[in-house]
Design an enzyme around this catalytic site. Sequence first.
Site, PDB file in Angstrom:
ATOM      1  N   ASN A  10       0.853  -1.189   0.000  1.00  0.00           N
ATOM      2  CA  ASN A  10       0.000   0.000   0.000  1.00  0.00           C
ATOM      3  C   ASN A  10       0.896   1.248   0.000  1.00  0.00           C
ATOM      4  O   ASN A  10       1.734   1.410   0.898  1.00  0.00           O
ATOM      5  CB  ASN A  10      -0.903  -0.046   1.236  1.00  0.00           C
ATOM      6  CG  ASN A  10      -1.840   1.137   1.314  1.00  0.00           C
ATOM      7  OD1 ASN A  10      -1.417   2.273   1.108  1.00  0.00           O
ATOM      8  ND2 ASN A  10      -3.097   0.901   1.616  1.00  0.00           N
ATOM      9  N   HIS A  13       0.943   6.221   1.917  1.00  0.00           N
ATOM     10  CA  HIS A  13       1.679   7.174   2.749  1.00  0.00           C
ATOM     11  C   HIS A  13       2.928   7.736   2.088  1.00  0.00           C
ATOM     12  O   HIS A  13       3.546   8.657   2.624  1.00  0.00           O
ATOM     13  CB  HIS A  13       1.918   6.572   4.135  1.00  0.00           C
ATOM     14  CG  HIS A  13       0.602   6.333   4.811  1.00  0.00           C
ATOM     15  ND1 HIS A  13      -0.265   7.368   5.095  1.00  0.00           N
ATOM     16  CD2 HIS A  13      -0.036   5.192   5.168  1.00  0.00           C
ATOM     17  CE1 HIS A  13      -1.376   6.861   5.627  1.00  0.00           C
ATOM     18  NE2 HIS A  13      -1.266   5.550   5.679  1.00  0.00           N
ATOM     19  N   ARG A  21       4.059  18.755   1.495  1.00  0.00           N
ATOM     20  CA  ARG A  21       4.674  19.937   0.906  1.00  0.00           C
ATOM     21  C   ARG A  21       4.099  20.309  -0.453  1.00  0.00           C
ATOM     22  O   ARG A  21       4.604  21.226  -1.102  1.00  0.00           O
ATOM     23  CB  ARG A  21       6.192  19.686   0.732  1.00  0.00           C
ATOM     24  CG  ARG A  21       6.979  19.783   2.007  1.00  0.00           C
ATOM     25  CD  ARG A  21       7.072  21.245   2.436  1.00  0.00           C
ATOM     26  NE  ARG A  21       7.632  21.377   3.754  1.00  0.00           N
ATOM     27  CZ  ARG A  21       8.925  21.576   4.003  1.00  0.00           C
ATOM     28  NH1 ARG A  21       9.787  21.634   3.026  1.00  0.00           N
ATOM     29  NH2 ARG A  21       9.336  21.711   5.240  1.00  0.00           N
ATOM     30  N   HIS A  46      -5.548   3.777  -1.797  1.00  0.00           N
ATOM     31  CA  HIS A  46      -6.875   4.177  -1.316  1.00  0.00           C
ATOM     32  C   HIS A  46      -7.135   5.622  -1.728  1.00  0.00           C
ATOM     33  O   HIS A  46      -6.475   6.546  -1.241  1.00  0.00           O
ATOM     34  CB  HIS A  46      -6.900   4.028   0.217  1.00  0.00           C
ATOM     35  CG  HIS A  46      -8.220   4.333   0.847  1.00  0.00           C
ATOM     36  ND1 HIS A  46      -8.424   4.237   2.205  1.00  0.00           N
ATOM     37  CD2 HIS A  46      -9.407   4.732   0.335  1.00  0.00           C
ATOM     38  CE1 HIS A  46      -9.683   4.562   2.491  1.00  0.00           C
ATOM     39  NE2 HIS A  46     -10.289   4.876   1.372  1.00  0.00           N
ATOM     40  N   ARG A  48      -9.198   8.370  -1.075  1.00  0.00           N
ATOM     41  CA  ARG A  48     -10.195   8.787  -0.078  1.00  0.00           C
ATOM     42  C   ARG A  48     -11.024   9.941  -0.608  1.00  0.00           C
ATOM     43  O   ARG A  48     -10.578  10.721  -1.451  1.00  0.00           O
ATOM     44  CB  ARG A  48      -9.497   9.200   1.228  1.00  0.00           C
ATOM     45  CG  ARG A  48      -8.825   8.047   1.946  1.00  0.00           C
ATOM     46  CD  ARG A  48      -8.328   8.493   3.321  1.00  0.00           C
ATOM     47  NE  ARG A  48      -9.427   8.640   4.244  1.00  0.00           N
ATOM     48  CZ  ARG A  48      -9.707   7.792   5.240  1.00  0.00           C
ATOM     49  NH1 ARG A  48      -8.950   6.751   5.460  1.00  0.00           N
ATOM     50  NH2 ARG A  48     -10.741   8.007   6.029  1.00  0.00           N
ATOM     51  N   ARG A  52      -6.785  12.951   0.893  1.00  0.00           N
ATOM     52  CA  ARG A  52      -5.718  13.381   1.794  1.00  0.00           C
ATOM     53  C   ARG A  52      -4.354  12.804   1.414  1.00  0.00           C
ATOM     54  O   ARG A  52      -3.328  13.366   1.784  1.00  0.00           O
ATOM     55  CB  ARG A  52      -6.051  13.037   3.251  1.00  0.00           C
ATOM     56  CG  ARG A  52      -6.012  11.576   3.552  1.00  0.00           C
ATOM     57  CD  ARG A  52      -6.261  11.293   5.022  1.00  0.00           C
ATOM     58  NE  ARG A  52      -7.627  11.604   5.415  1.00  0.00           N
ATOM     59  CZ  ARG A  52      -8.204  11.068   6.493  1.00  0.00           C
ATOM     60  NH1 ARG A  52      -7.528  10.243   7.273  1.00  0.00           N
ATOM     61  NH2 ARG A  52      -9.452  11.361   6.774  1.00  0.00           N
ATOM     62  N   GLU A  73      -8.578   0.723  -3.285  1.00  0.00           N
ATOM     63  CA  GLU A  73      -9.405   0.790  -2.072  1.00  0.00           C
ATOM     64  C   GLU A  73     -10.359   1.954  -2.209  1.00  0.00           C
ATOM     65  O   GLU A  73      -9.945   3.075  -2.529  1.00  0.00           O
ATOM     66  CB  GLU A  73      -8.529   1.007  -0.845  1.00  0.00           C
ATOM     67  CG  GLU A  73      -7.862  -0.243  -0.367  1.00  0.00           C
ATOM     68  CD  GLU A  73      -7.095   0.014   0.914  1.00  0.00           C
ATOM     69  OE1 GLU A  73      -7.334   1.019   1.598  1.00  0.00           O
ATOM     70  OE2 GLU A  73      -6.238  -0.812   1.228  1.00  0.00           O
ATOM     71  N   THR A 103      -7.268   6.921  10.167  1.00  0.00           N
ATOM     72  CA  THR A 103      -7.077   5.838   9.227  1.00  0.00           C
ATOM     73  C   THR A 103      -8.362   5.018   9.202  1.00  0.00           C
ATOM     74  O   THR A 103      -9.326   5.390   9.870  1.00  0.00           O
ATOM     75  CB  THR A 103      -5.854   4.980   9.617  1.00  0.00           C
ATOM     76  OG1 THR A 103      -5.683   3.925   8.666  1.00  0.00           O
ATOM     77  CG2 THR A 103      -6.016   4.385  11.009  1.00  0.00           C
ATOM     78  N   THR A 104      -8.371   3.915   8.430  1.00  0.00           N
ATOM     79  CA  THR A 104      -9.603   3.138   8.326  1.00  0.00           C
ATOM     80  C   THR A 104      -9.830   2.380   9.635  1.00  0.00           C
ATOM     81  O   THR A 104      -9.214   1.358   9.883  1.00  0.00           O
ATOM     82  CB  THR A 104      -9.518   2.160   7.136  1.00  0.00           C
ATOM     83  OG1 THR A 104      -9.080   2.893   5.996  1.00  0.00           O
ATOM     84  CG2 THR A 104     -10.863   1.528   6.855  1.00  0.00           C
ATOM     85  N   GLU A 154     -11.307  -9.102   3.090  1.00  0.00           N
ATOM     86  CA  GLU A 154     -10.040  -8.756   3.725  1.00  0.00           C
ATOM     87  C   GLU A 154     -10.319  -8.539   5.207  1.00  0.00           C
ATOM     88  O   GLU A 154     -11.177  -7.722   5.566  1.00  0.00           O
ATOM     89  CB  GLU A 154      -9.420  -7.497   3.093  1.00  0.00           C
ATOM     90  CG  GLU A 154      -8.107  -7.123   3.780  1.00  0.00           C
ATOM     91  CD  GLU A 154      -7.253  -6.143   2.992  1.00  0.00           C
ATOM     92  OE1 GLU A 154      -7.315  -6.140   1.746  1.00  0.00           O
ATOM     93  OE2 GLU A 154      -6.501  -5.388   3.639  1.00  0.00           O
ATOM     94  N   HIS A 193      -3.843  -4.251   7.745  1.00  0.00           N
ATOM     95  CA  HIS A 193      -3.970  -3.048   8.568  1.00  0.00           C
ATOM     96  C   HIS A 193      -3.085  -3.164   9.808  1.00  0.00           C
ATOM     97  O   HIS A 193      -3.293  -4.039  10.644  1.00  0.00           O
ATOM     98  CB  HIS A 193      -5.396  -2.719   9.010  1.00  0.00           C
ATOM     99  CG  HIS A 193      -5.542  -1.268   9.325  1.00  0.00           C
ATOM    100  ND1 HIS A 193      -5.985  -0.346   8.408  1.00  0.00           N
ATOM    101  CD2 HIS A 193      -5.213  -0.568  10.414  1.00  0.00           C
ATOM    102  CE1 HIS A 193      -5.955   0.857   8.932  1.00  0.00           C
ATOM    103  NE2 HIS A 193      -5.475   0.745  10.158  1.00  0.00           N
TER     104      HIS A 193
HETATM  105  N1  PXP Z   1      -5.982  -3.008   3.960  1.00  0.00           N
HETATM  106  C1  PXP Z   1      -6.912  -2.042   3.966  1.00  0.00           C
HETATM  107  C2  PXP Z   1      -8.286  -2.400   3.481  1.00  0.00           C
HETATM  108  C3  PXP Z   1      -6.616  -0.737   4.394  1.00  0.00           C
HETATM  109  O1  PXP Z   1      -7.571   0.201   4.397  1.00  0.00           O
HETATM  110  C4  PXP Z   1      -5.306  -0.437   4.784  1.00  0.00           C
HETATM  111  C5  PXP Z   1      -4.949   0.958   5.203  1.00  0.00           C
HETATM  112  O2  PXP Z   1      -5.177   1.833   4.179  1.00  0.00           O
HETATM  113  C6  PXP Z   1      -4.341  -1.460   4.736  1.00  0.00           C
HETATM  114  C7  PXP Z   1      -4.716  -2.735   4.349  1.00  0.00           C
HETATM  115  C8  PXP Z   1      -2.919  -1.214   5.086  1.00  0.00           C
HETATM  116  O3  PXP Z   1      -2.787  -0.816   6.414  1.00  0.00           O
HETATM  117  P1  PXP Z   1      -1.413  -0.258   6.924  1.00  0.00           P
HETATM  118  O4  PXP Z   1      -1.114   0.977   6.139  1.00  0.00           O
HETATM  119  O5  PXP Z   1      -1.655  -0.011   8.366  1.00  0.00           O
HETATM  120  O6  PXP Z   1      -0.378  -1.332   6.675  1.00  0.00           O
END
Ligand code: PXP
Length: 244
Positions: A10, A13, A21, A46, A48, A52, A73, A103-104, A154, A193
């Site tokens: 993922n 971030h 910035r 994801h 959103r 963000r 996502e 976060t989710t 998931e 997650h």
């Molecule tokens: N799976 C899903 C469905 C998520 O929403 C997220 C966070 O966006 C993740 C996995 C990954 O989580 P993390 O960034 O905490 O590893």
Amino acid sequence: MTRRLRLGVNIDHVATIRNARGGRHPDPVRAAHLAASAGADGITAHLREDRRHIADRDIERLSNEIALPLNFEMAATEEMVAIALRHRPHAACIVPERREERTTEGGLDVAGNVATLKPLVGRLVEAGIRVSMFVEADPRQLDAARAVGAPVVELHTGAYCDAEGAGRDREFARIIAAAGHAEAIGLECHAGHGLSYDTVKPVAAIATIAELNIGHFLVGEAIFIGFEASIRHMRALMDEARGR
Ligand code: PXP
């Protein structure tokens, strides 16, 4: 049966840091290419509602420029369905979204929203998108995921990762039971997650889980050892746990 465990990286971030910035650096698409060379099996992003981190342009570029399957996502909204149908990613993971959350937090309440989710999932499935529902490790939610026509669930591993001691053992037992239930009712099972080097192995050892999606820890660890190295180490821990 021990199946190969896929790693979805993922990259949300990477975009969070870029957006701090403005501008283009660091580029999530470059991160996706690095993830591919480090052994990722897929890229997860994801989009959103508040944009963000990942932006619309990122999804467009990820769809066009990376060879790995994209796991999109998305919240269960008309706006996101339209975007998914436009880009037709390999997979779409339906997640709950609250604007004020960091976060989710928690899984989607599929059981409480069968009537609205069923047609929405149907449209995505019909477009050839592999749909997963991001749910708590609760058999009721898994049964509902099947009822709305999703082939994949998931499991949210956040509570397991956040807990300590006996609490973590309890959360882990729920994940094992849910993974078993998914198998029994014919759903492919993913998990994710909050997973880190410290928490990944027990989850990776569950033979019926097919895919882990991991982001925040890998991007954080990249500050210290680099993105590719963080992914390679995670991949090695997953393989060790699977006895490969
Ligand atoms: N799976 C899903 C469905 C998520 O929403 C997220 C966070 O966006 C993740 C996995 C990954 O989580 P993390 O960034 O905490 O590893």
